[in-house]
Write a protein that holds these residues in place. Sequence first.
Motif, PDB file in Angstrom:
ATOM      1  N   TYR A  81       0.857  -1.186   0.000  1.00  0.00           N
ATOM      2  CA  TYR A  81       0.000   0.000   0.000  1.00  0.00           C
ATOM      3  C   TYR A  81       0.890   1.231   0.000  1.00  0.00           C
ATOM      4  CZ  TYR A  81      -3.729   3.270   1.115  1.00  0.00           C
ATOM      5  OH  TYR A  81      -4.631   4.307   1.065  1.00  0.00           O
ATOM      6  N   ARG A  82       0.479   2.267  -0.763  1.00  0.00           N
ATOM      7  CA  ARG A  82       1.243   3.502  -0.856  1.00  0.00           C
ATOM      8  C   ARG A  82       0.359   4.715  -0.567  1.00  0.00           C
ATOM      9  NH1 ARG A  82       4.453   1.645  -6.280  1.00  0.00           N
ATOM     10  NH2 ARG A  82       6.393   0.950  -5.284  1.00  0.00           N
ATOM     11  N   TRP A  83       0.983   5.740   0.058  1.00  0.00           N
ATOM     12  CA  TRP A  83       0.361   7.047   0.258  1.00  0.00           C
ATOM     13  C   TRP A  83       1.197   8.077  -0.476  1.00  0.00           C
ATOM     14  CZ3 TRP A  83       1.771   3.587   3.969  1.00  0.00           C
ATOM     15  CH2 TRP A  83       0.781   3.043   4.785  1.00  0.00           C
ATOM     16  N   GLN A  84       0.539   8.963  -1.196  1.00  0.00           N
ATOM     17  CA  GLN A  84       1.261  10.024  -1.896  1.00  0.00           C
ATOM     18  C   GLN A  84       0.903  11.371  -1.296  1.00  0.00           C
ATOM     19  OE1 GLN A  84       1.197   9.836  -6.143  1.00  0.00           O
ATOM     20  NE2 GLN A  84       2.208  11.816  -6.429  1.00  0.00           N
ATOM     21  N   ARG A  85       1.925  12.157  -0.951  1.00  0.00           N
ATOM     22  CA  ARG A  85       1.770  13.514  -0.440  1.00  0.00           C
ATOM     23  C   ARG A  85       2.608  14.437  -1.300  1.00  0.00           C
ATOM     24  NH1 ARG A  85      -1.674  11.139   1.310  1.00  0.00           N
ATOM     25  NH2 ARG A  85      -2.378  10.852   3.478  1.00  0.00           N
ATOM     26  N   SER A  86       1.938  15.223  -2.146  1.00  0.00           N
ATOM     27  CA  SER A  86       2.628  16.037  -3.138  1.00  0.00           C
ATOM     28  C   SER A  86       3.439  15.103  -4.035  1.00  0.00           C
ATOM     29  CB  SER A  86       3.507  17.080  -2.436  1.00  0.00           C
ATOM     30  OG  SER A  86       4.116  17.935  -3.402  1.00  0.00           O
ATOM     31  N   ASP A  87       4.749  15.283  -4.118  1.00  0.00           N
ATOM     32  CA  ASP A  87       5.566  14.412  -4.957  1.00  0.00           C
ATOM     33  C   ASP A  87       6.220  13.278  -4.168  1.00  0.00           C
ATOM     34  OD1 ASP A  87       5.095  15.819  -7.345  1.00  0.00           O
ATOM     35  OD2 ASP A  87       6.622  17.298  -6.830  1.00  0.00           O
ATOM     36  N   TRP A  88       5.992  13.232  -2.864  1.00  0.00           N
ATOM     37  CA  TRP A  88       6.586  12.189  -2.021  1.00  0.00           C
ATOM     38  C   TRP A  88       5.625  11.016  -1.883  1.00  0.00           C
ATOM     39  CZ3 TRP A  88      11.566  12.247  -0.631  1.00  0.00           C
ATOM     40  CH2 TRP A  88      12.253  13.472  -0.694  1.00  0.00           C
ATOM     41  N   VAL A  89       6.197   9.812  -1.929  1.00  0.00           N
ATOM     42  CA  VAL A  89       5.392   8.590  -1.863  1.00  0.00           C
ATOM     43  C   VAL A  89       5.941   7.704  -0.742  1.00  0.00           C
ATOM     44  CG1 VAL A  89       4.605   6.550  -3.109  1.00  0.00           C
ATOM     45  CG2 VAL A  89       4.914   8.711  -4.336  1.00  0.00           C
ATOM     46  N   PHE A  90       5.052   7.238   0.129  1.00  0.00           N
ATOM     47  CA  PHE A  90       5.423   6.380   1.254  1.00  0.00           C
ATOM     48  C   PHE A  90       4.645   5.064   1.127  1.00  0.00           C
ATOM     49  CE2 PHE A  90       5.473  10.829   2.409  1.00  0.00           C
ATOM     50  CZ  PHE A  90       6.749  11.007   2.928  1.00  0.00           C
ATOM     51  N   GLY A  91       5.276   3.962   1.517  1.00  0.00           N
ATOM     52  CA  GLY A  91       4.583   2.689   1.349  1.00  0.00           C
ATOM     53  C   GLY A  91       5.078   1.596   2.273  1.00  0.00           C
ATOM     54  N   LEU A  92       4.281   0.532   2.333  1.00  0.00           N
ATOM     55  CA  LEU A  92       4.628  -0.700   3.026  1.00  0.00           C
ATOM     56  C   LEU A  92       4.434  -1.853   2.039  1.00  0.00           C
ATOM     57  CD1 LEU A  92       2.799  -0.180   6.445  1.00  0.00           C
ATOM     58  CD2 LEU A  92       5.261   0.005   6.024  1.00  0.00           C
ATOM     59  N   GLU A  93       5.347  -2.830   2.070  1.00  0.00           N
ATOM     60  CA  GLU A  93       5.268  -3.928   1.104  1.00  0.00           C
ATOM     61  C   GLU A  93       5.735  -5.237   1.729  1.00  0.00           C
ATOM     62  OE1 GLU A  93       6.386  -3.693  -3.346  1.00  0.00           O
ATOM     63  OE2 GLU A  93       8.085  -4.756  -2.416  1.00  0.00           O
ATOM     64  N   ALA A  94       5.036  -6.326   1.378  1.00  0.00           N
ATOM     65  CA  ALA A  94       5.443  -7.685   1.746  1.00  0.00           C
ATOM     66  C   ALA A  94       5.712  -8.462   0.461  1.00  0.00           C
ATOM     67  CB  ALA A  94       4.348  -8.371   2.559  1.00  0.00           C
ATOM     68  N   GLN A  95       6.841  -9.150   0.415  1.00  0.00           N
ATOM     69  CA  GLN A  95       7.244  -9.903  -0.776  1.00  0.00           C
ATOM     70  C   GLN A  95       7.678 -11.307  -0.373  1.00  0.00           C
ATOM     71  OE1 GLN A  95      10.336  -8.035  -3.161  1.00  0.00           O
ATOM     72  NE2 GLN A  95      11.048 -10.006  -3.929  1.00  0.00           N
ATOM     73  N   GLY A  96       7.271 -12.296  -1.150  1.00  0.00           N
ATOM     74  CA  GLY A  96       7.701 -13.676  -0.922  1.00  0.00           C
ATOM     75  C   GLY A  96       8.081 -14.326  -2.238  1.00  0.00           C
ATOM     76  N   ASP A  97       9.220 -15.047  -2.245  1.00  0.00           N
ATOM     77  CA  ASP A  97       9.734 -15.653  -3.470  1.00  0.00           C
ATOM     78  C   ASP A  97      10.194 -17.090  -3.242  1.00  0.00           C
ATOM     79  OD1 ASP A  97       9.801 -12.778  -4.140  1.00  0.00           O
ATOM     80  OD2 ASP A  97      10.933 -13.435  -5.901  1.00  0.00           O
ATOM     81  N   TRP A  98       9.924 -17.937  -4.238  1.00  0.00           N
ATOM     82  CA  TRP A  98      10.612 -19.214  -4.330  1.00  0.00           C
ATOM     83  C   TRP A  98      11.956 -18.964  -5.010  1.00  0.00           C
ATOM     84  CZ3 TRP A  98       5.421 -18.692  -5.616  1.00  0.00           C
ATOM     85  CH2 TRP A  98       4.521 -19.373  -4.785  1.00  0.00           C
ATOM     86  N   ALA A  99      12.974 -19.699  -4.590  1.00  0.00           N
ATOM     87  CA  ALA A  99      14.307 -19.460  -5.134  1.00  0.00           C
ATOM     88  C   ALA A  99      15.002 -20.783  -5.427  1.00  0.00           C
ATOM     89  CB  ALA A  99      15.141 -18.633  -4.159  1.00  0.00           C
ATOM     90  N   ASP A 100      15.985 -20.701  -6.300  1.00  0.00           N
ATOM     91  CA  ASP A 100      16.820 -21.857  -6.626  1.00  0.00           C
ATOM     92  C   ASP A 100      18.271 -21.375  -6.713  1.00  0.00           C
ATOM     93  OD1 ASP A 100      17.532 -24.451  -7.282  1.00  0.00           O
ATOM     94  OD2 ASP A 100      17.214 -24.164  -9.424  1.00  0.00           O
ATOM     95  N   LEU A 101      18.791 -20.939  -5.556  1.00  0.00           N
ATOM     96  CA  LEU A 101      20.166 -20.449  -5.478  1.00  0.00           C
ATOM     97  C   LEU A 101      21.055 -21.584  -4.964  1.00  0.00           C
ATOM     98  CD1 LEU A 101      19.569 -16.943  -3.801  1.00  0.00           C
ATOM     99  CD2 LEU A 101      19.107 -17.685  -6.151  1.00  0.00           C
ATOM    100  N   LYS A 102      22.027 -21.994  -5.767  1.00  0.00           N
ATOM    101  CA  LYS A 102      22.890 -23.117  -5.406  1.00  0.00           C
ATOM    102  C   LYS A 102      24.347 -22.753  -5.643  1.00  0.00           C
ATOM    103  CE  LYS A 102      19.464 -26.643  -6.689  1.00  0.00           C
ATOM    104  NZ  LYS A 102      19.179 -27.788  -7.589  1.00  0.00           N
ATOM    105  N   GLY A 103      25.218 -23.283  -4.769  1.00  0.00           N
ATOM    106  CA  GLY A 103      26.642 -23.063  -4.935  1.00  0.00           C
ATOM    107  C   GLY A 103      27.443 -23.997  -4.053  1.00  0.00           C
ATOM    108  N   SER A 104      28.730 -24.151  -4.344  1.00  0.00           N
ATOM    109  CA  SER A 104      29.585 -25.048  -3.576  1.00  0.00           C
ATOM    110  C   SER A 104      31.041 -24.636  -3.721  1.00  0.00           C
ATOM    111  CB  SER A 104      29.405 -26.499  -4.038  1.00  0.00           C
ATOM    112  OG  SER A 104      29.833 -26.647  -5.388  1.00  0.00           O
ATOM    113  N   SER A 105      31.886 -25.143  -2.800  1.00  0.00           N
ATOM    114  CA  SER A 105      33.331 -24.934  -2.874  1.00  0.00           C
ATOM    115  C   SER A 105      34.016 -26.046  -2.088  1.00  0.00           C
ATOM    116  CB  SER A 105      33.731 -23.567  -2.323  1.00  0.00           C
ATOM    117  OG  SER A 105      33.376 -23.454  -0.957  1.00  0.00           O
ATOM    118  N   GLN A 106      35.198 -26.419  -2.540  1.00  0.00           N
ATOM    119  CA  GLN A 106      35.977 -27.435  -1.842  1.00  0.00           C
ATOM    120  C   GLN A 106      36.489 -26.857  -0.526  1.00  0.00           C
ATOM    121  OE1 GLN A 106      39.170 -28.992  -4.174  1.00  0.00           O
ATOM    122  NE2 GLN A 106      39.833 -30.482  -2.646  1.00  0.00           N
TER     123      GLN A 106
END
Length: 237
Positions: A80-105
């Motif tokens: 959700y966002r609120w705009q006051r003149s040219d300024w914008v304020f907001g709150l956000e929730a984000q959720g992602d599935w990921a496939d980040l893989k890596g390795s090292s000896q």
Amino acid sequence: MKRFLVALTAAALGAAAHASAADLVTAPIAASYDWSGFYIGANGGWGSSHSCWDQSFFGLTFSEGCHNATGGALGGQVGYRWQRSDWVFGLEAQGDWADLKGSSQSEFTPAFTDRSRVDAFGLLTAQVGYSFSNALVYVKGGAAVTRNHFDVVSTPSPDTLAATTDDQTRWGGALGAGVEYGFAPNWSLAVEYDHLFMPDKTTSFASVGGPIPFFGTDNISQSVDLVGLHLNYRFGG
């Protein structure tokens, strides 16, 4: 005759000025783009989780090295966002599935290879932005969570699992920035970068198929960099 022409010209100029003023009053003024309201969207992008492993052995700590777990991510966001003149304020929730893989000896025990995987992550952030009509530049910050899995495999045979852990959840912080463009009254597209500051965590590994159930303990650090494309639909407007 000359006086008549002067009077007629003055009257014409006055009428023209009056008409121009009336046009200015009655001409429609284009409304500025409105960023206020609830929105929902989808995102996709790329991520890299940087981890360093330090093994504890008889009260001593030995560095095993660092590696990056990289790959794609796909998810959604709501806010959700609120705009006051040219300024914008907001709150956000984000959720992602990921496939980040890596390795090292391992530098301490080269017979083994350390592996990291990030299966999912989430963000709960506040935003502050500045609007240039339908272009928005913003920064964000808040809480972050990652779901991770770590294991150890034999170096000569990467498919031979030597030790593993349960799935691990970490809570940390997030800072990010983005540029968003409203290409329609209710639709916008953003390019965003986020950095996740995750705490170090002591992780115990259990042997797989070996005579000794306890394999070892590592202190594993983590930081995550994310780059994503966000498509949002705003309700109302």
